[in-house]
Design a protein around this motif. Sequence first.
Motif, PDB file in Angstrom:
ATOM      1  N   ILE A  96      -8.245   7.300   7.566  1.00 19.63           N
ATOM      2  CA  ILE A  96      -7.861   7.441   6.156  1.00 19.63           C
ATOM      3  C   ILE A  96      -7.569   6.064   5.563  1.00 19.63           C
ATOM      4  CG2 ILE A  96      -6.089   8.339   4.579  1.00 19.63           C
ATOM      5  CD1 ILE A  96      -7.838  10.564   5.529  1.00 19.63           C
ATOM      6  N   GLN A  97      -6.848   5.221   6.297  1.00 17.73           N
ATOM      7  CA  GLN A  97      -6.518   3.876   5.824  1.00 17.73           C
ATOM      8  C   GLN A  97      -7.776   3.038   5.590  1.00 17.73           C
ATOM      9  OE1 GLN A  97      -3.835   2.993   9.120  1.00 17.73           O
ATOM     10  NE2 GLN A  97      -2.096   2.869   7.704  1.00 17.73           N
ATOM     11  N   GLU A  98      -8.756   3.180   6.475  1.00 12.45           N
ATOM     12  CA  GLU A  98     -10.014   2.428   6.315  1.00 12.45           C
ATOM     13  C   GLU A  98     -10.759   2.864   5.058  1.00 12.45           C
ATOM     14  OE1 GLU A  98     -12.165   3.007   9.897  1.00 12.45           O
ATOM     15  OE2 GLU A  98     -10.704   1.930  11.149  1.00 12.45           O
ATOM     16  N   ILE A 144     -11.880   0.724   1.618  1.00 15.18           N
ATOM     17  CA  ILE A 144     -13.238   0.732   1.063  1.00 15.18           C
ATOM     18  C   ILE A 144     -13.227   1.087  -0.414  1.00 15.18           C
ATOM     19  CG2 ILE A 144     -15.457   1.944   1.159  1.00 15.18           C
ATOM     20  CD1 ILE A 144     -15.035   2.230   4.186  1.00 15.18           C
ATOM     21  N   HIS A 145     -12.334   2.008  -0.817  1.00 17.17           N
ATOM     22  CA  HIS A 145     -12.258   2.446  -2.211  1.00 17.17           C
ATOM     23  C   HIS A 145     -11.274   1.617  -3.033  1.00 17.17           C
ATOM     24  CE1 HIS A 145     -14.191   5.974  -0.375  1.00 17.17           C
ATOM     25  NE2 HIS A 145     -14.641   6.250  -1.585  1.00 17.17           N
ATOM     26  N   GLY A 146     -10.743   0.537  -2.463  1.00 16.91           N
ATOM     27  CA  GLY A 146      -9.857  -0.355  -3.195  1.00 16.91           C
ATOM     28  C   GLY A 146      -8.488   0.221  -3.511  1.00 16.91           C
ATOM     29  N   GLN A 147      -8.034   1.177  -2.720  1.00 15.89           N
ATOM     30  CA  GLN A 147      -6.715   1.767  -2.949  1.00 15.89           C
ATOM     31  C   GLN A 147      -5.642   0.991  -2.184  1.00 15.89           C
ATOM     32  OE1 GLN A 147      -6.777   5.966  -2.076  1.00 15.89           O
ATOM     33  NE2 GLN A 147      -8.626   6.349  -3.266  1.00 15.89           N
ATOM     34  N   ASP A 148      -4.436   1.033  -2.686  1.00 13.57           N
ATOM     35  CA  ASP A 148      -3.319   0.339  -2.047  1.00 13.57           C
ATOM     36  C   ASP A 148      -3.068   0.937  -0.667  1.00 13.57           C
ATOM     37  OD1 ASP A 148      -3.001  -1.219  -4.289  1.00 13.57           O
ATOM     38  OD2 ASP A 148      -1.548   0.148  -5.216  1.00 13.57           O
ATOM     39  N   PRO A 149      -2.831   0.082   0.336  1.00 13.79           N
ATOM     40  CA  PRO A 149      -2.603   0.581   1.694  1.00 13.79           C
ATOM     41  C   PRO A 149      -1.291   1.363   1.791  1.00 13.79           C
ATOM     42  CG  PRO A 149      -2.131  -1.761   1.580  1.00 13.79           C
ATOM     43  CD  PRO A 149      -2.755  -1.394   0.262  1.00 13.79           C
ATOM     44  N   VAL A 150      -1.263   2.327   2.712  1.00 16.87           N
ATOM     45  CA  VAL A 150      -0.073   3.147   2.950  1.00 16.87           C
ATOM     46  C   VAL A 150       0.319   2.986   4.412  1.00 16.87           C
ATOM     47  CG1 VAL A 150       0.859   5.499   2.984  1.00 16.87           C
ATOM     48  CG2 VAL A 150      -0.714   4.798   1.168  1.00 16.87           C
ATOM     49  N   SER A 151       1.605   2.806   4.677  1.00 19.10           N
ATOM     50  CA  SER A 151       2.086   2.603   6.035  1.00 19.10           C
ATOM     51  C   SER A 151       1.992   3.887   6.848  1.00 19.10           C
ATOM     52  CB  SER A 151       3.544   2.127   6.004  1.00 19.10           C
ATOM     53  OG  SER A 151       4.138   2.215   7.282  1.00 19.10           O
TER      54      SER A 151
END
Length: 445
Positions: A365-367, A371-378
């Motif tokens: 999901i993080q990858e 790819i879609h330029g969304q902010d990373p989530v811990s």
Amino acid sequence: MDWKEVLRRRLATPDTGPNKKKSEQELKDEEMDLFTKYYSEWKGGRKNTNEFYKTIPRFYYRLPAEDEVLLQKLREESRAVFLQRKSRELLDNEELQHQTPPVIGEEAMINYENFLKVGEKAGPKCKQFFTAKVFAKLLHTDSYGRISIMQFFNYVMRKVWLHQTRIGLSLYDVAGQGYLRESDLENYILELIPTLPQLDGLEKSFYSFYVCTAVRKFFFFLDPLRTGKIKIQDILACSFLDDLLELRDEELSKESQETNWFSAPSALRVYGQYLNLDKDHNGMLSKEELSRYGTATMTNVFLDRVFQECLTYDGEMDYKTYLDFVLALENRKEPAALQYIFKLLDIENKGYLNVFSLNYFFRAIQELMKIHGQDPVSFQDVKDEIFDMVKPKDPLKISLQDLINSNQGDTVTTILIDLNGFWTYENREALVANDSENSTDLDET
């Protein structure tokens, strides 16, 4: 005290006679004599055990072998005669009319005294319904101690319908053991199609696909162990048969048809999606083709697990396997669907999900987010949220039963396998706020 304890104590008692020591053979003979004596007493004094076994009624009858044609024919004919007799015993579709004043509104009521009087005048087929047990079931809050005649009528008709349906299904029970195999249920539904007006528009060339679509729902939810057979009793107890027979209604609303898995629009929708995904038109779906399912945002890691665990042919999925996949994803709140997805998430086959398995799927999901330029989530935050939602018995492991008991299984599985599902969950508060604003604007206009 049983014979074993008596024997043990008797043999343990020291000999006080003139011959204090006995030979080994004498001890064995004495042991056998005592054993025979006490065993006979324990068996009720029966000397001939064969006579004892003859008193046990026969409870097992061997099914005839494939080459025993006459025995098979005899069994089939006797079952048919039995089912016909049971069918004749069913109550005819006659309305009961009897009311006891005072009448409140337009609803006809009857008290217990008159209920029994009607039962005495009714035919032998009706007597089983005119009992205190049935009356008590239907007695609710009436201050005069009466029941609704219409409720009683509906109760009787429902019981008769269940018996009729059971007999109808039993006619397809080739084994005669109270269950239907996949081929048995396919034959039942195929012969049922002409009796359902809502399916009149289906082309005969689509019948086999429709039958497959309908049968898969029964087996996906009622055969979780994948034994290849379903109890007739389970078919009657679930609501699927009601949904299927709802198609007898010629005026069934469009909304009801869309939500009914067995309707023509629903079956055509599912099959149409399958054809659209099959880009090379070989009648099967590859992993790449299946990746376009829905919003095309499922992770490759999850799709890999689908093709590892589910039945495929040379690495491709057929329509029947695809139906299981669709039923699981469209019914994620149901235990059978959660069981399907849980097996895919349990990469170590340990019977539970731990931090490692959660991280394994969420990394994908993080990858996709990158790819879609969304902010990373811990992952740590997501992991804590999942454990808070599920509240498993073991603070380090999430079992299938934990997921089911939490009523959050659909949310948890969506977070781990689908980017669009995770984004919707992550932005749920903003989406709710937007919906509220939109509804307010509509009200003002």
